[in-house]
Design a protein around this motif. Structure first.
Motif, mmCIF file in Angstrom:
data_model
loop_
_atom_site.group_PDB
_atom_site.id
_atom_site.type_symbol
_atom_site.label_atom_id
_atom_site.label_comp_id
_atom_site.label_asym_id
_atom_site.label_seq_id
_atom_site.Cartn_x
_atom_site.Cartn_y
_atom_site.Cartn_z
ATOM 1 N N VAL A 1 0.844 -1.205 0.000
ATOM 2 C CA VAL A 1 0.000 0.000 0.000
ATOM 3 C C VAL A 1 0.876 1.251 0.000
ATOM 4 O O VAL A 1 0.596 2.236 -0.707
ATOM 5 C CB VAL A 1 -0.947 0.002 1.217
ATOM 6 N N ARG B 1 -4.450 0.773 -4.351
ATOM 7 C CA ARG B 1 -4.302 0.959 -2.907
ATOM 8 C C ARG B 1 -5.575 0.545 -2.166
ATOM 9 O O ARG B 1 -5.513 -0.081 -1.104
ATOM 10 C CB ARG B 1 -3.976 2.423 -2.592
ATOM 11 N N ALA C 1 -5.636 -2.422 0.602
ATOM 12 C CA ALA C 1 -6.052 -2.094 1.970
ATOM 13 C C ALA C 1 -7.213 -2.981 2.412
ATOM 14 O O ALA C 1 -7.260 -3.442 3.556
ATOM 15 C CB ALA C 1 -6.439 -0.623 2.060
#
Length: 414
Positions: A394, A403, A407
């Motif tokens: 990330v 990202r 996540a």
């Protein structure tokens, strides 16, 4: 004719004729800046005159003639360029350019000039998009997230470097064409990759760059139909781009190949890409040659796009193709992608061992940590290690959709 259809005709002519006009002027006058400016003047003239006079039956010929006259006028006005000024006085508008082969050679020559090894890769990309793609400086600057003034200087310096180096306006020798073509293809694929998964900015996918790279790929194939790697690159981009509509969710998160809705894939692009791959397979079989990097990558993506679902993918064939690719391109990234395929055949433990051997080479590459995190998650009992790998991925990822995906995967760990 109303204004809107004329504007459409000019826009269509710009897409179809810009590279041809600029390339012909560059060959005739030996000056990239002059060629670009004169071509732009011709399109401005078209916007002014076509609404009044009508769209000419052969827009490309009209634009070439007008641009040539604009170039001569510019040379005559610039008295400080004495040598070129004298040369311009000897030119008449009806003198045909010296014979140099088919008109397409002008565009091919320009491609090789834009991608000359004397230029840095960013300069090659910028010059290719400007002179072959016809993108404005502002559009190129926006695409690569730099100020317009910075991009303008980059393009100006690139043209000046070509002039200072005395690079001839001709194709490289047959002894050099292989190496030079590899650089050309690398530039086109870099443009495509920046569109397919943008490295920075708010847009996860830049469709304009994908489309432009494919357009350049089609142009290269038209000019070099016998070059296998040219066909391979076009097939690869088509097969990747076919999945564009399924790659980002409505919430703005990357959707991996395994999770994509395959009904959203562009079947026309897939059919075209598969046909090109079959063409190259037949050609390689006929001459017993070795396929290059782009042909093998296209074949791998043909396997993926041929499967009705992720679980139906012929992973053994994918690994076999990666084994061949490693012999052509033994880079750490190719070995990483091969390991991901190995996980589907031999299990995540085997793949993880291969990935860990790449740590020194790929520690700063976000996809390495993303792949390692997924494998750690799959082997079980290593959630803490997987979380750390996701954190690293990330932190390194520049694409917002990627990202968001990483996540979410991290937060799903127990």
């Amino acid at each position: 004719m109303t204004e809107a259809p004329v504007e459409q005709a000019v826009a269509r002519a710009h897409r179809e004729e810009w590279a041809r006009v600029v390339a012909g002027l560059a060959r005739r006058f030996g000056d990239l800046g002059l060629a670009e400016d004169a071509a732009a003047d011709a399109f401005v003239a078209a916007l002014e005159r076509w609404p009044r006079d009508g769209v000419p039956p052969h827009p490309g010929a009209w634009l070439t003639t007008t641009a040539t006259r604009k170039a001569i006028d510019r040379l005559r006005r610039e008295s400080h360029r004495d040598a070129k000024h004298r040369a311009a006085r000897m030119l008449s508008d009806d003198v045909p350019p010296e014979p140099t082969g088919p008109v397409e050679d002008d565009r091919l020559r320009l491609i090789f000039i834009c991608c000359h090894p004397v230029l840095s890769m960013p300069a090659r990309v910028a010059l290719t998009l400007r002179l072959l793609g016809g993108l404005t400086v502002a559009e190129i600057a926006h695409a690569f997230l730099v100020p317009e003034t910075t991009m303008a200087r980059r393009i100006t310096r690139a043209k000046a470097k070509i002039a200072a180096a005395g690079i001839p306006y001709r194709l490289p020798s047959s002894a050099d064409v292989g190496d030079r073509l590899a650089g050309v293809l690398a530039v086109v694929f870099l443009i495509f990759n920046e569109g397919y998964l943008a490295t920075a900015g708010d847009d996860p996918v830049r469709a304009d760059l994908c489309d432009e790279a494919i357009r350049l790929g089609r142009l290269l194939r038209m000019l070099l139909p016998a070059e296998g790697e040219v066909t391979g690159l076009l097939a690869l981009m088509l097969l990747l781009d076919a999945r564009r509509g399924a790659r980002v969710s409505r919430s703005g998160e990357l959707v991996t190949l395994e999770e994509q809705d395959r009904s959203a894939w562009n079947r026309a692009l897939i059919a075209e890409g598969h046909a090109l791959v079959r063409e190259r397979i037949a050609a390689v079989a006929a001459c017993e040659g070795r396929p290059g990097r782009y042909q093998l990558l296209a074949a791998i993506n043909a396997v993926h796009t041929d499967a009705p679902s992720a679980r139906d993918t012929d992973w053994a064939q994918v690994v076999t193709l990666y084994d061949r690719l490693v012999t052509v391109d033994p880079s750490p990234i190719v070995r990483l992608n091969r390991a991901i395929a190995v996980a589907e055949v031999d299990g995540p433990d085997v793949a993880l061992a291969e990935v860990d051997r790449l740590s020194d080479a790929l520690d700063g590459y976000h996809a390495y940590h993303a792949a390692r995190a997924d494998l750690l998650r799959r082997v079980g009992g290593r959630s803490a290690d997987a979380r750390a790998a996701y954190d690293r991925a990330v932190a390194l990822a520049g694409n917002p959709a990627e990202r968001a995906y990483l996540a979410r995967r991290r937060d799903q760990l127990v």
